[in-house]
Design a protein around this motif. Structure first.
Motif, PDB file in Angstrom:
ATOM      1  N   UNK A  53       3.896 -10.662   3.003  1.00  0.00           N
ATOM      2  CA  UNK A  53       3.777  -9.524   3.325  1.00  0.00           C
ATOM      3  C   UNK A  53       5.111  -8.852   3.854  1.00  0.00           C
ATOM      4  N   UNK A  54       5.873  -9.688   4.614  1.00  0.00           N
ATOM      5  CA  UNK A  54       7.251  -9.561   5.040  1.00  0.00           C
ATOM      6  C   UNK A  54       8.010  -8.956   4.010  1.00  0.00           C
ATOM      7  N   UNK A  55       8.106  -9.948   3.166  1.00  0.00           N
ATOM      8  CA  UNK A  55       8.945  -9.911   1.973  1.00  0.00           C
ATOM      9  C   UNK A  55       8.620  -8.605   1.269  1.00  0.00           C
ATOM     10  N   UNK A  56       7.363  -8.187   1.122  1.00  0.00           N
ATOM     11  CA  UNK A  56       6.840  -7.137   0.251  1.00  0.00           C
ATOM     12  C   UNK A  56       7.388  -5.960   0.863  1.00  0.00           C
ATOM     13  N   UNK A  57       7.590  -5.806   2.277  1.00  0.00           N
ATOM     14  CA  UNK A  57       8.033  -4.651   2.889  1.00  0.00           C
ATOM     15  C   UNK A  57       9.271  -4.601   2.710  1.00  0.00           C
ATOM     16  N   UNK A  58       9.968  -5.393   2.593  1.00  0.00           N
ATOM     17  CA  UNK A  58      11.602  -5.315   2.309  1.00  0.00           C
ATOM     18  C   UNK A  58      11.805  -4.964   1.006  1.00  0.00           C
ATOM     19  N   UNK A  59      11.108  -5.514  -0.189  1.00  0.00           N
ATOM     20  CA  UNK A  59      11.255  -5.012  -1.466  1.00  0.00           C
ATOM     21  C   UNK A  59      10.874  -3.368  -1.597  1.00  0.00           C
ATOM     22  N   UNK A  60       9.652  -3.064  -0.774  1.00  0.00           N
ATOM     23  CA  UNK A  60       9.276  -1.792  -1.070  1.00  0.00           C
ATOM     24  C   UNK A  60      10.276  -0.795  -0.503  1.00  0.00           C
ATOM     25  N   UNK A  61      11.287  -1.341   0.305  1.00  0.00           N
ATOM     26  CA  UNK A  61      12.212  -0.422   0.958  1.00  0.00           C
ATOM     27  C   UNK A  61      13.411  -0.310  -0.072  1.00  0.00           C
ATOM     28  N   UNK A  62      13.387  -1.043  -1.199  1.00  0.00           N
ATOM     29  CA  UNK A  62      14.384  -1.027  -2.123  1.00  0.00           C
ATOM     30  C   UNK A  62      15.326  -2.296  -2.194  1.00  0.00           C
ATOM     31  N   UNK A  63      15.009  -3.298  -1.235  1.00  0.00           N
ATOM     32  CA  UNK A  63      16.143  -4.411  -1.269  1.00  0.00           C
ATOM     33  C   UNK A  63      15.688  -5.270  -2.396  1.00  0.00           C
ATOM     34  N   UNK A  64      16.651  -5.964  -3.330  1.00  0.00           N
ATOM     35  CA  UNK A  64      16.558  -6.908  -4.135  1.00  0.00           C
ATOM     36  C   UNK A  64      15.880  -8.189  -3.567  1.00  0.00           C
ATOM     37  N   UNK A  65      15.301  -9.026  -4.629  1.00  0.00           N
ATOM     38  CA  UNK A  65      14.330 -10.319  -4.250  1.00  0.00           C
ATOM     39  C   UNK A  65      15.466 -11.303  -3.412  1.00  0.00           C
ATOM     40  N   UNK A  66      16.445 -11.480  -4.142  1.00  0.00           N
ATOM     41  CA  UNK A  66      17.295 -12.561  -3.431  1.00  0.00           C
ATOM     42  C   UNK A  66      17.777 -11.928  -2.085  1.00  0.00           C
ATOM     43  N   UNK A  67      18.045 -10.659  -1.701  1.00  0.00           N
ATOM     44  CA  UNK A  67      18.373 -10.341  -0.348  1.00  0.00           C
ATOM     45  C   UNK A  67      17.338 -10.530   0.189  1.00  0.00           C
ATOM     46  N   UNK A  68      16.195 -10.038  -0.070  1.00  0.00           N
ATOM     47  CA  UNK A  68      14.895 -10.255   0.817  1.00  0.00           C
ATOM     48  C   UNK A  68      14.643 -11.667   1.373  1.00  0.00           C
TER      49      UNK A  68
END
Length: 353
Positions: free
Chosen positions: A307-322
């Motif tokens: 869920x922490x990664x999903x929040x980062x991705x929802x903010x527009x962050x790329x998967x590798x950066x997340x």
């Protein structure tokens, strides 16, 4: 101080070259002694007044540090990767020792941390486990390379199984290749029990350290990773901030910037130009980098990290950066919980640590 002396040591297996400078940088002694505890201590005791000693991080560094630290004012074990001055001009033992002493006198050395005795046994057991693990992996790679070198596909791990070895050896067309493969199989059979024994000894010793238990409460930091962290870091109080820790474990972002300022209307102003990033810092502890990167990768599909990664991705962050951000978060949480002596709480992921 006016009467301080600065000693640079160029340490080799048989002999050690020593150069001593005074506070003004003048050479007051150049000599060579055997690389033995008694000989080095005799040299140190022959010098009066405050004495600061430096030498590079090498195979003998930990041994020499323990010998000298109670007999001199300060011992600085320096990082050879940062001593660029040694690469300039002539190269020689006396020249290197003098340059080290001068760098120590001017405060230009970066010291290498040498830990406490409490974790020394765990450090050695971790090194043993890593050595046997890498040797095992290297031997397995060499076995497969023999077959692939003759166009024989080696899918999976069947090529390593004892029950299938005769079948695999029969596929090799030359007697020399078969003999080489048999020796590698013997090496693999010898390494596996040693690796298992080293792992058990490491895990048993790690149970004596309370920090290992605290770190294991963090998801994806199991007994091996927790033992690696404690053996390497020694104490969390080495690092004042999480950013210092990120730099140590190789998770700090390197930025390059030039021509930052310009003149406008007679005033110096900063240019509005993006900071250029150059990836992660390469000069780091690669063991801990692997620990936190693998923890992030392994925990990406499970809670609480999913869920922490999903929040980062929802903010527009790329998967590798997340995933990198998650690795940095795990490292920061590990550091702060170790300092506070607390167990992991999923709410820690949402805090600015």
């Amino acid at each position: 101080m006016k009467y301080e002396k600065y000693m640079g040591l160029d340490v080799h297996q048989a002999m050690t070259v020593a150069v001593v400078l005074d506070a003004e940088g003048k050479v007051i002694l150049e000599t060579m002694v055997a690389t033995e505890a008694a000989a080095v201590l005799r040299l140190v005791r022959s010098l009066s007044g405050p004495l600061r000693v430096t030498f590079e991080e090498t195979t003998q560094a930990a041994w020499l540090y323990e010998i000298l630290r109670s007999h001199v004012t300060e011992v600085v074990v320096c990082d050879p990767r940062r001593n660029k001055l040694l690469g300039e001009g002539s190269k020689g033992d006396k020249v290197d020792a003098r340059k080290l002493a001068d760098l120590l006198r001017t405060g230009m050395l970066r010291s290498v941390y040498h830990g406490h005795e409490a974790t020394r046994k765990l450090k050695e057991l971790v090194r043993a486990y890593e050595t046997f693990s890498s040797d095992t992996q290297r031997t397995m790679t060499r076995i497969k390379a023999i077959y692939r070198g003759r166009g024989i596909a080696t899918p999976g791990r069947g090529v390593y199984q004892a029950k299938q070895r005769e079948q695999w050896l029969a596929k090799l067309p030359e007697a020399g290749l078969q003999q080489r493969a048999e020796w590698l199989y013997e090496q693999l059979d010898a390494l596996k029990p040693l690796r298992k024994k080293a792992k058990q000894a490491m895990l048993t010793e790690s149970q004596a350290h309370r920090a290992v238990g605290l770190l294991r409460t963090i998801p994806q930091l199991g007994p091996i990773r927790a033992a690696f962290i404690v053996a390497t870091v020694d104490t969390p109080h080495r690092f004042r901030t999480k950013r210092q820790f990120w730099s140590y474990v190789g998770l700090a972002v390197v930025t390059h910037m030039s021509a930052e300022y310009e003149m406008k209307a007679g005033k110096v102003v900063r240019r509005r130009k993006p900071v250029a990033t150059r990836g992660l810092n390469p000069n780091c502890n690669h063991r801990l980098k692997e620990v936190f990167i693998s923890a992030s990768t392994g925990g990406a599909g499970t809670e609480p990290y999913k869920s922490y990664l999903e929040k980062l991705k929802n903010k527009g962050m790329r998967s590798e950066m997340a995933r990198l951000t998650l690795a940095r978060k795990i490292a920061a949480v590990a550091l702060i919980l170790w300092k506070k002596g607390k167990e992991f709480d999923p709410k820690e992921l949402n805090k600015t640590t």
